[in-house]
Design a protein around this motif. Structure first.
Motif, mmCIF file in Angstrom:
data_model
loop_
_atom_site.group_PDB
_atom_site.id
_atom_site.type_symbol
_atom_site.label_atom_id
_atom_site.label_comp_id
_atom_site.label_asym_id
_atom_site.label_seq_id
_atom_site.Cartn_x
_atom_site.Cartn_y
_atom_site.Cartn_z
ATOM 1 N N CYS A 121 -14.146 51.048 -23.799
ATOM 2 C CA CYS A 121 -14.597 51.064 -22.397
ATOM 3 C C CYS A 121 -16.106 50.903 -22.301
ATOM 4 C CB CYS A 121 -14.163 52.369 -21.725
ATOM 5 S SG CYS A 121 -12.374 52.576 -21.581
ATOM 6 N N ARG A 122 -16.832 51.569 -23.175
ATOM 7 C CA ARG A 122 -18.288 51.446 -23.130
ATOM 8 C C ARG A 122 -18.737 50.040 -23.534
ATOM 9 N NH1 ARG A 122 -21.355 55.806 -26.366
ATOM 10 N NH2 ARG A 122 -23.064 54.484 -25.619
ATOM 11 N N CYS A 123 -18.031 49.402 -24.452
ATOM 12 C CA CYS A 123 -18.345 48.013 -24.795
ATOM 13 C C CYS A 123 -18.199 47.123 -23.560
ATOM 14 C CB CYS A 123 -17.430 47.536 -25.919
ATOM 15 S SG CYS A 123 -17.654 45.809 -26.400
ATOM 16 N N LEU A 124 -17.149 47.358 -22.796
ATOM 17 C CA LEU A 124 -16.962 46.607 -21.549
ATOM 18 C C LEU A 124 -18.118 46.851 -20.586
ATOM 19 C CD1 LEU A 124 -15.206 45.039 -19.433
ATOM 20 C CD2 LEU A 124 -14.252 47.271 -18.822
ATOM 21 N N LEU A 125 -18.484 48.125 -20.394
ATOM 22 C CA LEU A 125 -19.484 48.500 -19.399
ATOM 23 C C LEU A 125 -20.903 48.143 -19.836
ATOM 24 C CD1 LEU A 125 -18.078 52.032 -18.466
ATOM 25 C CD2 LEU A 125 -17.789 49.902 -17.185
ATOM 26 N N GLN A 126 -21.187 48.225 -21.133
ATOM 27 C CA GLN A 126 -22.560 48.068 -21.607
ATOM 28 C C GLN A 126 -22.859 46.682 -22.178
ATOM 29 O OE1 GLN A 126 -22.437 52.549 -23.339
ATOM 30 N NE2 GLN A 126 -24.231 51.400 -23.994
ATOM 31 N N LYS A 127 -21.814 45.928 -22.573
ATOM 32 C CA LYS A 127 -22.080 44.625 -23.180
ATOM 33 C C LYS A 127 -21.333 43.482 -22.493
ATOM 34 C CE LYS A 127 -21.614 41.972 -27.461
ATOM 35 N NZ LYS A 127 -22.908 41.283 -27.259
ATOM 36 N N VAL A 128 -19.997 43.578 -22.413
ATOM 37 C CA VAL A 128 -19.201 42.450 -21.919
ATOM 38 C C VAL A 128 -19.607 42.082 -20.496
ATOM 39 C CG1 VAL A 128 -16.875 41.679 -21.329
ATOM 40 C CG2 VAL A 128 -17.274 42.947 -23.453
ATOM 41 N N LEU A 129 -19.638 43.055 -19.594
ATOM 42 C CA LEU A 129 -19.990 42.758 -18.198
ATOM 43 C C LEU A 129 -21.462 42.397 -18.029
ATOM 44 C CD1 LEU A 129 -17.746 45.407 -16.422
ATOM 45 C CD2 LEU A 129 -17.554 42.920 -16.242
ATOM 46 N N PRO A 130 -22.419 43.144 -18.626
ATOM 47 C CA PRO A 130 -23.818 42.714 -18.525
ATOM 48 C C PRO A 130 -24.071 41.322 -19.091
ATOM 49 C CG PRO A 130 -23.719 45.010 -19.185
ATOM 50 C CD PRO A 130 -22.314 44.484 -19.235
ATOM 51 N N ASP A 131 -23.386 40.946 -20.182
ATOM 52 C CA ASP A 131 -23.567 39.599 -20.734
ATOM 53 C C ASP A 131 -23.129 38.527 -19.741
ATOM 54 O OD1 ASP A 131 -24.686 40.365 -23.098
ATOM 55 O OD2 ASP A 131 -22.865 40.180 -24.305
ATOM 56 N N GLY A 179 -23.582 38.936 -16.507
ATOM 57 C CA GLY A 179 -24.393 39.125 -15.316
ATOM 58 C C GLY A 179 -23.681 39.881 -14.219
ATOM 59 N N THR A 180 -22.700 40.718 -14.577
ATOM 60 C CA THR A 180 -21.900 41.449 -13.601
ATOM 61 C C THR A 180 -22.219 42.934 -13.653
ATOM 62 O OG1 THR A 180 -20.097 39.854 -13.848
ATOM 63 C CG2 THR A 180 -19.547 41.970 -12.856
ATOM 64 N N ASP A 181 -22.393 43.531 -12.494
ATOM 65 C CA ASP A 181 -22.614 44.968 -12.412
ATOM 66 C C ASP A 181 -21.301 45.672 -12.759
ATOM 67 O OD1 ASP A 181 -23.026 47.627 -11.705
ATOM 68 O OD2 ASP A 181 -24.198 47.140 -9.923
ATOM 69 N N PRO A 182 -21.268 46.525 -13.802
ATOM 70 C CA PRO A 182 -20.016 47.177 -14.188
ATOM 71 C C PRO A 182 -19.429 48.063 -13.099
ATOM 72 C CG PRO A 182 -21.878 48.088 -15.407
ATOM 73 C CD PRO A 182 -22.371 46.875 -14.718
ATOM 74 N N ALA A 183 -20.270 48.575 -12.188
ATOM 75 C CA ALA A 183 -19.770 49.423 -11.103
ATOM 76 C C ALA A 183 -18.939 48.628 -10.096
ATOM 77 C CB ALA A 183 -20.930 50.113 -10.395
ATOM 78 N N GLU A 184 -18.960 47.289 -10.181
ATOM 79 C CA GLU A 184 -18.099 46.488 -9.320
ATOM 80 C C GLU A 184 -16.645 46.507 -9.791
ATOM 81 O OE1 GLU A 184 -19.598 42.554 -9.031
ATOM 82 O OE2 GLU A 184 -21.581 43.170 -8.287
ATOM 83 N N HIS A 185 -16.430 46.906 -11.025
ATOM 84 C CA HIS A 185 -15.077 46.919 -11.582
ATOM 85 C C HIS A 185 -14.556 48.326 -11.865
ATOM 86 C CE1 HIS A 185 -14.492 42.607 -12.136
ATOM 87 N NE2 HIS A 185 -15.739 42.517 -12.590
ATOM 88 N N VAL A 186 -15.443 49.235 -12.269
ATOM 89 C CA VAL A 186 -15.021 50.562 -12.725
ATOM 90 C C VAL A 186 -15.665 51.631 -11.858
ATOM 91 C CG1 VAL A 186 -14.999 52.179 -14.666
ATOM 92 C CG2 VAL A 186 -14.722 49.721 -15.083
ATOM 93 N N ASP A 187 -14.844 52.568 -11.388
ATOM 94 C CA ASP A 187 -15.349 53.658 -10.560
ATOM 95 C C ASP A 187 -15.750 54.857 -11.409
ATOM 96 O OD1 ASP A 187 -15.552 54.536 -7.587
ATOM 97 O OD2 ASP A 187 -14.604 56.246 -8.585
ATOM 98 N N LYS A 188 -14.857 55.312 -12.301
ATOM 99 C CA LYS A 188 -15.141 56.466 -13.152
ATOM 100 C C LYS A 188 -14.564 56.234 -14.540
ATOM 101 C CE LYS A 188 -14.923 59.633 -9.210
ATOM 102 N NZ LYS A 188 -14.038 60.556 -8.477
ATOM 103 N N LEU A 189 -15.216 56.846 -15.518
ATOM 104 C CA LEU A 189 -14.761 56.811 -16.905
ATOM 105 C C LEU A 189 -14.604 58.234 -17.403
ATOM 106 C CD1 LEU A 189 -14.242 55.588 -19.743
ATOM 107 C CD2 LEU A 189 -16.739 55.537 -20.052
ATOM 108 N N PHE A 190 -13.393 58.551 -17.901
ATOM 109 C CA PHE A 190 -13.101 59.877 -18.465
ATOM 110 C C PHE A 190 -12.716 59.677 -19.919
ATOM 111 C CE2 PHE A 190 -10.580 63.491 -19.641
ATOM 112 C CZ PHE A 190 -11.017 64.559 -18.876
#
Length: 513
Positions: A157-167, A169-180
């Motif tokens: 999940c962090r790879c998605l939020l910190q690398k895949v989406l930023p690479d 140019g997408t704000d990860p908060a547009e896809h994910v609300d909360k991470l548990f």
């Protein structure tokens, strides 16, 4: 009457809820992957019947149905399968937003399907997770999803939020609300034996894919391409950290559940906790299991097994309140001035209990290797820095005892001193298991026709806590800012020689959801 910040409407409709995607942990080699894919829900459908409470400290029976079934029963979430969840998504134009999905990223790497398996790469699992999120959003109409992950799943999940989406140019908060996350090795996995040799062997040869828990691989899959500074992580890089700023995922939307019971991981899985040490859940060390600045809780559960984090009442109650709570309550120790004896160090133990639950939802004890170290003041006559004690999320829509207008929880606080001589503990005047201060703050939170917060130390309550009713006006809001409520509760007068004249327990309330 001072009141807490306005809350959302208590009742949650299905349209208020977001889809939940579960992401499982590490399976190991091919045989482990093949075993994982035989489970229709990758293990998140597993419950438990054991809990470590009862007479004589023996395990007793407590039936926990599983996190998937409990969300279905308690929150009305749909578990949709017709030959496969992916098949269901592909053959249905619409799905309800209050639905649960499992990211089956290991299927492509299993040999049991007859096709040539794909080598597992964490980055591929994160990219596939994005495809699943986009499909679920499109078919449900939900603006975002919740991610719930165990162990390595949190790193996916962090790879998605910190690398895949930023690479992209997408704000990860547009896809994910909360991470548990349950027991995620946010800071990697290291060992208490071998003087670093075991880690170097793992990271050099990628034994069973375990190099994904080492700093070199973690730096690669947690860092956007534009920010990479070579293959090796810089000296100041912290694997646990989620960088903040525009276009970054807000760390306050993350909750990390930390396990503190290493022994039961060994019993459950036949593995020794000795290699990672006692300060762990049996696999992940306590100080590596949380993202700095995130919400979280410590519970005396192991990494997995019959006493594991995922299939525990403690884990579920923290998850449920973090995802669907109305109000966030934070407690801090402030204004304290502990006696300035250089040979004495101070610790606090904290337990958090919510009325109506059979378990504590947060527990930091010295016996579990996770007490809070209390800092001393930087200068004579100054207050010590504030110490966060606990955060909880409350639900205005959950049942309460008949006739009670409030939500109630209790914060148990113990303060202990440790005397040492030349760094060797001294027991000349020591009383084992005896705290210099021990009390419980009983907090009542009202809503609706009776807004406000009341707080009383248990030592001042006559009779039983069950029969206690808040008296007088609620605490006064000391914060003029809108949307936040703050009050300071004095400690009992008997603590003044210990904590100083200005010691307070600060309560903060903000709307949540």
């Amino acid at each position: 009457m001072e009141s807490i910040p306005p809350l959302p409407e208590p009742a949650m409709s299905s349209q208020d809820k977001l889809p939940i995607i579960y992401v499982r942990g590490f399976a190991g080699d091919t045989s482990g992957i093949n075993k994982a894919v035989t489970d229709p829900f990758y293990g998140f459908n597993e419950g438990s019947t054991h809990v470590r409470v009862g007479p004589g400290e023996k395990p007793t029976f407590h039936q926990f149905e599983s996190p998937l079934l409990r969300l279905h029963l308690d929150e009305g979430y749909h578990i949709l399968v017709e030959g496969g969840q992916e098949s269901y998504l592909d053959t249905h134009p619409e799905i309800p937003p209050d639905s649960i999905w499992v990211h089956r990223f290991y299927d492509a790497s299993a040999t049991s399907w007859g096709a040539k398996p794909r080598e597992f790469r964490l980055e591929d699992a994160a990219t596939d997770l994005l495809r699943l999120i986009e499909k679920i959003k499109a078919k449900s109409g939900a603006p975002r999803v919740h991610l719930v992950a165990h162990s390595m799943g949190g790193l996916v999940c962090r790879c998605l939020l910190q690398k895949v989406l930023p690479d992209r140019g997408t704000d990860p908060a547009e896809h994910v609300d909360k991470l548990f996350t349950y027991g995620t090795p946010h800071g990697g996995i290291s060992f208490d034996v071998g003087f670093g040799v075991l880690e170097r062997l793992r990271d050099t040869f990628g034994i069973q894919g375990g190099d994904i828990f080492g700093p070199r691989r973690m730096y690669a899959y947690l860092t956007p391409d534009a920010e990479r500074r070579g293959d090796e992580p810089p000296d100041d890089w912290d694997a646990r950290a989620i960088p903040q700023g525009p276009g970054r995922f807000p760390v306050r939307r993350v909750f990390c559940l930390v396990g503190t019971n290493p022994a039961d991981y060994e019993v459950a899985l036949g593995m020794s906790s000795a290699v990672v040490g006692a300060r762990s859940d049996g696999l992940v060390q306590i100080d590596k299991a949380a993202v700095p600045g995130s919400h979280g809780a410590f519970v005396h559960r192991s990494h997995s097994g019959r006493y594991g984090l995922v299939n525990s009442e403690e884990g579920y109650q923290n998850l449920r309140r973090f995802l669907f709570g109305d109000l966030r309550i934070e407690a801090e120790l402030t204004g304290h001035r502990l006696p300035a004896d250089p040979e004495v160090s101070w610790q606090a133990e904290v337990l958090l209990a919510i009325r109506g639950l059979p378990v504590v939802v947060h527990e930091r004890q010295a016996a579990h290797w996770c007490p809070l170290a209390l800092p001393k003041a930087a200068a004579e006559g100054a207050d010590a820095p504030p110490v966060p004690l606990a955060t909880t999320f409350l639900r205005t829509d959950l049942p309460r005892p008949a006739g009670s207008p409030t939500m109630r929880y209790a914060l148990h606080v113990r303060i202990l001193s440790l005397r040492s001589n030349r760094r060797i503990l001294s027991f000349g005047d020591h009383l084992e298991q005896t705290a210099d201060f021990a009390d419980s703050l009983v907090v009542d939170v009202g809503s609706g026709a009776a807004p406000g917060i009341w707080a009383t130390w248990n030592s001042l309550i006559p009779g039983t806590i069950k029969d206690h009713e808040p008296q007088g006006s609620p605490l006064t809001d000391e914060d003029p800012a809108a949307g936040r409520w703050v009050a300071h509760v004095p400690f009992p007068e008997t603590t003044r020689p210990l904590l100083g004249e200005q010691a307070r327990l600060r309560l903060s309330a903000t709307p949540w959801r």
